[in-house]
Motif scaffolding. Structure first.
Motif, PDB file in Angstrom:
ATOM      1  N   ARG A 175       0.847  -1.184   0.000  1.00 46.41           N
ATOM      2  CA  ARG A 175       0.000   0.000   0.000  1.00 46.41           C
ATOM      3  C   ARG A 175       0.886   1.238   0.000  1.00 46.41           C
ATOM      4  O   ARG A 175       1.810   1.342   0.810  1.00 46.41           O
ATOM      5  N   PRO A 176       0.632   2.214  -0.886  1.00 50.25           N
ATOM      6  CA  PRO A 176       1.523   3.364  -0.975  1.00 50.25           C
ATOM      7  C   PRO A 176       1.469   4.227   0.272  1.00 50.25           C
ATOM      8  O   PRO A 176       0.415   4.425   0.860  1.00 50.25           O
ATOM      9  N   ASN A 177       2.620   4.754   0.679  1.00 50.75           N
ATOM     10  CA  ASN A 177       2.671   5.798   1.684  1.00 50.75           C
ATOM     11  C   ASN A 177       3.841   6.701   1.368  1.00 50.75           C
ATOM     12  O   ASN A 177       4.595   6.471   0.423  1.00 50.75           O
ATOM     13  N   GLY A 178       3.987   7.754   2.152  1.00 48.70           N
ATOM     14  CA  GLY A 178       4.961   8.775   1.810  1.00 48.70           C
ATOM     15  C   GLY A 178       6.394   8.366   1.970  1.00 48.70           C
ATOM     16  O   GLY A 178       7.294   9.131   1.614  1.00 48.70           O
ATOM     17  N   TYR A 179       6.659   7.173   2.521  1.00 48.37           N
ATOM     18  CA  TYR A 179       8.039   6.740   2.737  1.00 48.37           C
ATOM     19  C   TYR A 179       8.550   5.822   1.621  1.00 48.37           C
ATOM     20  O   TYR A 179       9.747   5.562   1.558  1.00 48.37           O
ATOM     21  N   ARG A 180       7.664   5.297   0.787  1.00 50.44           N
ATOM     22  CA  ARG A 180       8.069   4.263  -0.159  1.00 50.44           C
ATOM     23  C   ARG A 180       8.787   4.848  -1.370  1.00 50.44           C
ATOM     24  O   ARG A 180       8.395   5.875  -1.916  1.00 50.44           O
ATOM     25  N   ALA A 181       9.832   4.148  -1.778  1.00 50.71           N
ATOM     26  CA  ALA A 181      10.606   4.568  -2.944  1.00 50.71           C
ATOM     27  C   ALA A 181       9.780   4.400  -4.215  1.00 50.71           C
ATOM     28  O   ALA A 181       8.897   3.545  -4.287  1.00 50.71           O
ATOM     29  N   PRO A 182      10.048   5.203  -5.261  1.00 54.25           N
ATOM     30  CA  PRO A 182       9.259   5.098  -6.511  1.00 54.25           C
ATOM     31  C   PRO A 182       9.280   3.697  -7.095  1.00 54.25           C
ATOM     32  O   PRO A 182       8.256   3.222  -7.616  1.00 54.25           O
ATOM     33  N   GLU A 183      10.433   3.021  -7.047  1.00 52.85           N
ATOM     34  CA  GLU A 183      10.506   1.680  -7.660  1.00 52.85           C
ATOM     35  C   GLU A 183       9.639   0.672  -6.912  1.00 52.85           C
ATOM     36  O   GLU A 183       9.128  -0.289  -7.519  1.00 52.85           O
ATOM     37  N   VAL A 184       9.459   0.854  -5.607  1.00 56.92           N
ATOM     38  CA  VAL A 184       8.611  -0.052  -4.840  1.00 56.92           C
ATOM     39  C   VAL A 184       7.147   0.173  -5.196  1.00 56.92           C
ATOM     40  O   VAL A 184       6.363  -0.780  -5.325  1.00 56.92           O
ATOM     41  N   LEU A 185       6.771   1.438  -5.393  1.00 58.87           N
ATOM     42  CA  LEU A 185       5.395   1.742  -5.799  1.00 58.87           C
ATOM     43  C   LEU A 185       5.091   1.185  -7.188  1.00 58.87           C
ATOM     44  O   LEU A 185       3.934   0.925  -7.518  1.00 58.87           O
ATOM     45  N   ASP A 186       6.133   0.974  -8.000  1.00 58.41           N
ATOM     46  CA  ASP A 186       5.940   0.393  -9.336  1.00 58.41           C
ATOM     47  C   ASP A 186       5.867  -1.125  -9.300  1.00 58.41           C
ATOM     48  O   ASP A 186       5.773  -1.767 -10.359  1.00 58.41           O
ATOM     49  N   GLY A 187       5.959  -1.720  -8.120  1.00 58.44           N
ATOM     50  CA  GLY A 187       5.815  -3.168  -8.002  1.00 58.44           C
ATOM     51  C   GLY A 187       7.108  -3.926  -7.879  1.00 58.44           C
ATOM     52  O   GLY A 187       7.100  -5.158  -7.786  1.00 58.44           O
ATOM     53  N   ARG A 188       8.257  -3.204  -7.886  1.00 57.50           N
ATOM     54  CA  ARG A 188       9.531  -3.899  -7.738  1.00 57.50           C
ATOM     55  C   ARG A 188       9.780  -4.253  -6.271  1.00 57.50           C
ATOM     56  O   ARG A 188       9.156  -3.703  -5.367  1.00 57.50           O
ATOM     57  N   LYS A 189      10.711  -5.161  -6.016  1.00 58.82           N
ATOM     58  CA  LYS A 189      10.974  -5.632  -4.668  1.00 58.82           C
ATOM     59  C   LYS A 189      11.694  -4.588  -3.838  1.00 58.82           C
ATOM     60  O   LYS A 189      12.379  -3.710  -4.363  1.00 58.82           O
ATOM     61  N   GLN A 190      11.530  -4.730  -2.517  1.00 63.05           N
ATOM     62  CA  GLN A 190      12.280  -3.889  -1.598  1.00 63.05           C
ATOM     63  C   GLN A 190      13.775  -4.191  -1.730  1.00 63.05           C
ATOM     64  O   GLN A 190      14.175  -5.324  -1.966  1.00 63.05           O
ATOM     65  N   SER A 191      14.579  -3.152  -1.579  1.00 63.43           N
ATOM     66  CA  SER A 191      16.038  -3.322  -1.609  1.00 63.43           C
ATOM     67  C   SER A 191      16.646  -2.412  -0.549  1.00 63.43           C
ATOM     68  O   SER A 191      15.953  -1.594   0.054  1.00 63.43           O
ATOM     69  N   GLN A 192      17.941  -2.549  -0.341  1.00 61.42           N
ATOM     70  CA  GLN A 192      18.605  -1.673   0.618  1.00 61.42           C
ATOM     71  C   GLN A 192      18.568  -0.228   0.134  1.00 61.42           C
ATOM     72  O   GLN A 192      18.510   0.697   0.960  1.00 61.42           O
ATOM     73  N   LYS A 193      18.587  -0.001  -1.185  1.00 65.32           N
ATOM     74  CA  LYS A 193      18.500   1.361  -1.691  1.00 65.32           C
ATOM     75  C   LYS A 193      17.090   1.954  -1.490  1.00 65.32           C
ATOM     76  O   LYS A 193      16.941   3.169  -1.321  1.00 65.32           O
ATOM     77  N   SER A 194      16.067   1.095  -1.501  1.00 69.40           N
ATOM     78  CA  SER A 194      14.724   1.617  -1.188  1.00 69.40           C
ATOM     79  C   SER A 194      14.611   1.961   0.295  1.00 69.40           C
ATOM     80  O   SER A 194      13.878   2.878   0.677  1.00 69.40           O
ATOM     81  N   ASP A 195      15.359   1.234   1.149  1.00 69.47           N
ATOM     82  CA  ASP A 195      15.453   1.620   2.565  1.00 69.47           C
ATOM     83  C   ASP A 195      16.086   3.003   2.706  1.00 69.47           C
ATOM     84  O   ASP A 195      15.658   3.817   3.537  1.00 69.47           O
ATOM     85  N   VAL A 196      17.121   3.260   1.903  1.00 73.22           N
ATOM     86  CA  VAL A 196      17.794   4.562   1.955  1.00 73.22           C
ATOM     87  C   VAL A 196      16.811   5.673   1.589  1.00 73.22           C
ATOM     88  O   VAL A 196      16.794   6.742   2.216  1.00 73.22           O
ATOM     89  N   TYR A 197      15.972   5.444   0.576  1.00 71.63           N
ATOM     90  CA  TYR A 197      14.958   6.435   0.213  1.00 71.63           C
ATOM     91  C   TYR A 197      14.017   6.706   1.392  1.00 71.63           C
ATOM     92  O   TYR A 197      13.742   7.863   1.723  1.00 71.63           O
ATOM     93  N   SER A 198      13.521   5.623   2.013  1.00 71.64           N
ATOM     94  CA  SER A 198      12.606   5.783   3.150  1.00 71.64           C
ATOM     95  C   SER A 198      13.276   6.537   4.288  1.00 71.64           C
ATOM     96  O   SER A 198      12.651   7.373   4.954  1.00 71.64           O
ATOM     97  N   PHE A 199      14.569   6.264   4.505  1.00 71.58           N
ATOM     98  CA  PHE A 199      15.289   6.960   5.567  1.00 71.58           C
ATOM     99  C   PHE A 199      15.433   8.450   5.224  1.00 71.58           C
ATOM    100  O   PHE A 199      15.361   9.307   6.103  1.00 71.58           O
ATOM    101  N   GLY A 200      15.627   8.761   3.945  1.00 72.62           N
ATOM    102  CA  GLY A 200      15.692  10.163   3.528  1.00 72.62           C
ATOM    103  C   GLY A 200      14.392  10.894   3.804  1.00 72.62           C
ATOM    104  O   GLY A 200      14.391  12.048   4.254  1.00 72.62           O
ATOM    105  N   VAL A 201      13.254  10.232   3.530  1.00 67.65           N
ATOM    106  CA  VAL A 201      11.957  10.840   3.833  1.00 67.65           C
ATOM    107  C   VAL A 201      11.821  11.058   5.344  1.00 67.65           C
ATOM    108  O   VAL A 201      11.285  12.078   5.803  1.00 67.65           O
ATOM    109  N   LEU A 202      12.326  10.097   6.122  1.00 68.29           N
ATOM    110  CA  LEU A 202      12.302  10.240   7.576  1.00 68.29           C
ATOM    111  C   LEU A 202      13.084  11.481   8.019  1.00 68.29           C
ATOM    112  O   LEU A 202      12.640  12.245   8.886  1.00 68.29           O
TER     113      LEU A 202
END
Length: 670
Positions: free
Chosen positions: A522-549
């Motif tokens: 489910r989309p929220n303001g922390y999710r990386a664009p690639e995750v919203l497109d249906g791709r798998k979570q990765s350590q770089k998507s964690d970095v995006y979420s941490f940046g939003v934090l």
């Protein structure tokens, strides 16, 4: 001047008068003051002052200006509790760990009492007979006192009883036959009880009856009479069995039967020969019918008890919200009707059983995409956090256990440790360390408004560095698997007793559904664009979420929260990284930062530096984002000196309630 002040003096006098009148109208005030005078020589009850509202005193809770809850534990109180017997509306009374002595006074006035905890005192005398008149009682704890005499059978009157603890006293005699259908917690160990344990209590563990040398029967050793000695005229009575229970046989010839065995056999054969086959068949059929009716009645009886008990467990027994030391209306699974699992603990962890969780008082902390989290207080005082997985999509038991073994090995000062898990087909539970302080979400958004203690810059920077350490450790803990957190957001950054950031809810993204409609997608303001497109979570998507934090900490605004007016957001749902980039592009950088940070001096350079780190983390392309280890190094370089915690902020939120993410409109939670 005098004429100017006189209205204020009159107003002050009137307010004081109203307060005195209000407190004096409380019918329980006199009893409480009398109790304090007699029982508090150490002056621990400092807030109990005449002229103030007793409902605001330490340990006192009220409903409609009547005292309903009194919790005064470990305060070195002593003497008698006689003055408290006038509190007729009490529902909870807990006086654990004090020095009260003497016999208990008459408690029959406590007609509404549901929880009574008097353990670890010096009460003496026989079992308080008036307790058996408290028909609404759910929990009774008289353990670790000096009570003596027999346990009365009138305890059976307490039909709602869930807990009965009488251990570590001087009770003697036999244990009465107790028929308490809801009893879950029973303990009479450490007394001088004797005789056979009633069958109705044999289902409890041996520890419930330990240190009673004259007790026998299940679950302890079997009761056996001593064998007859040579030359004696009968069996010698066992010290565990009253001699009146052993039949005596006289050797006098006058008491011997006058008919011989041969005569009895012949007369029996004559009677049998006179019976026709039809009579014998009728007798057999009658016996079968009687036996069938008895079995049917027994089945109906036990089935009714079982079904009513199951309904009661599902429904839960509700008390007032003010009764924090509640009996178990447990949110965890009961054992009826599904596969029995087991608690699995990681090396070095203190062990307990699922039943201990079932008995624990539970308080909901919050809901997420995978399930609900609870605070559980075990009987031994230990507190844990339990996450009940409901929406997770788990392939099988083996895969689940293997993944839990990986997560259970992660130990770091900035990570909330997974202590144990429970797996059954219908139920999965995760047991974590409980963090007593608030979440970062609460610190940033939960207590806005007049009287709020703002989250200062020093503390925000300390939390950012601690969270970065935790995420970096998760990423580097198992290089072959390349673990991800998968759900970085402010509600998953908790604070421990020292105010240190602890990352929680990590490693569960593996249980996301395969499609974007899954619970974890489910989309929220922390999710990386690639995750919203249906791709798998990765350590770089964690970095995006941490940046939003980090942006959330800098701006004081919720990701994906719509605001209107002159806030710079506009209406509707907003992408926080995109908004920050647009503001910076227009060279309005100062408009980005939280207004609460503007009161602090000489921090502009550090704020701009952290903003640049956050913007590099939220780059659209994963390849353009730094690794978490680099993010951590940049934050530590930014500080220059070691950041110390802000004691005012950390202490002011230690008792803050859990705050749902729904408080920020539009924030989606996993």
């Amino acid at each position: 001047m005098a004429s100017t002040l006189s209205p204020y003096i009159l107003l002050l006098f009137f307010s004081h008068f109203v307060l005195i009148v209000h407190s004096s109208t409380n019918p329980d005030l006199e009893s409480l003051i009398s109790f304090k005078t007699l029982s508090d020589p150490s002056k621990k009850l400092t807030t109990w002052k005449t002229g103030t509202d007793p409902c605001t005193w330490t340990g006192v809770s009220c409903v409609k200006n009547r005292v309903t809850r009194l919790v005064l534990e470990n305060l070195n109180l002593q003497g008698s509790i006689e003055p408290l017997t006038s509190l007729t509306q009490l529902r909870v009374l807990s006086l654990k760990g004090n020095r009260f002595s003497g016999s208990l006074p008459t408690l029959s006035n406590f007609t509404s009492l549901k929880l009574l905890f008097l353990s670890n005192n010096r009460f003496s005398g026989e079992f308080p007979s008036t307790v058996t008149s408290l028909f609404r009682l759910y929990r009774l704890d008289l353990s670790n006192n000096n009570f003596s005499g027999e346990i009365p059978a009138k305890v059976n009157r307490l039909t709602h009883l869930l807990t009965l603890r009488l251990n570590e006293n001087q009770f003697s005699g036999l244990i009465p036959e107790l028929h308490l259908p809801n009893l879950q917690d029973f303990n009479v160990s450490g007394n001088i009880l004797s005789g056979e344990i009633p069958e109705t209590l044999s289902g409890f563990s041996g520890s419930s009856f330990g240190e009673n040398p004259f007790l026998c029967g299940a679950p302890l050793k079997k009761c056996e009479a001593e064998p007859s000695k040579p030359g004696s005229e009968g069996a010698i009575a066992s010290p565990l069995v009253p001699s009146s229970r052993i039949p005596t046989v006289s050797s006098s010839p006058s008491t011997m039967p006058t008919t011989t065995p041969t005569t009895n056999v012949k007369s029996h054969e004559k009677r049998a020969s006179k019976m026709s086959p039809m009579v014998l068949i009728a007798i057999i059929v009658g016996d079968v019918l009687v036996l069938g009716i008895v079995c049917l009645l027994l089945y109906c009886y036990f089935w009714r008890n079982y079904s009513s008990k199951s309904k009661e467990e599902k429904k839960g027994l509700k008390l007032f919200e003010s009764e924090k030391i509640v009996y178990s209306s447990s949110p965890y699974p009961t054992q009826g009707g599904f596969e029995r699992g087991r608690m699995v603990f990681f090396e070095g962890e203190k062990r307990f059983e699922l039943e201990d969780l079932l008995r624990a008082s539970a308080e909901m902390l919050g809901k997420g995409g995978f399930g609900t989290a609870y605070k559980a207080v075990l009987d031994d005082g230990n507190v844990v956090a339990v996450k009940r997985l409901k929406d997770a999509q788990i392939a099988g038991k083996r895969e689940f256990e293997q993944h839990m073994e990986v997560l259970g090995r992660i130990r770091h000062p900035n990570v909330v440790s997974l202590r144990a898990y429970y797996f059954a087909r219908e139920e999965k539970l995760l047991v974590y360390d409980y963090m007593p302080n608030a979440t970062l979400f609460w610190l940033l958004h939960g207590n806005r408004g007049p009287g709020r203690t703002p989250l200062d810059w020093t503390t925000r920077l300390k939390i950012a560095a601690g969270a970065a350490k935790g995420v970096t450790f998760i990423h580097n803990s198992c290089k072959s698997l390349k673990l991800t957190h998968g759900n970085i957001k402010s509600t998953n950054i908790l604070l421990d007793k020292q105010g240190n950031a602890r990352v929680s809810d990590f490693g569960l993204s593996i249980f996301n559904g395969p499609s974007p409609s899954g619970a974890g997608n489910r989309p929220n303001g922390y999710r990386a664009p690639e995750v919203l497109d249906g791709r798998k979570q990765s350590q770089k998507s964690d970095v995006y979420s941490f940046g939003v934090l980090l942006l959330e900490m800098l701006t004081g605004k919720c990701p994906s929260a719509g605001e209107s007016g002159g806030s710079g957001y506009g209406g509707g749902v907003i992408d926080l990284p995109r908004w920050v980039q647009s503001v910076v592009r227009e060279e309005w950088t100062a408009e980005v930062f939280d207004l609460e940070l503007m009161r602090y001096k000489d921090i502009e350079e550090e704020m701009v530096g952290l903003l640049q780190i956050a913007m590099s983390c939220t780059a659209a392309s994963p390849d353009q984002r730094p690794r978490m280890s680099h993010v951590l190094k940049m934050i530590e370089d930014l500080r220059g000196v070691e950041v110390s915690p802000c004691h005012d902020t950390a202490e002011s939120v230690s008792d803050s309630p859990s705050l749902s993410e729904d408080a920020c409109a539009g924030t989606a939670s996993q």
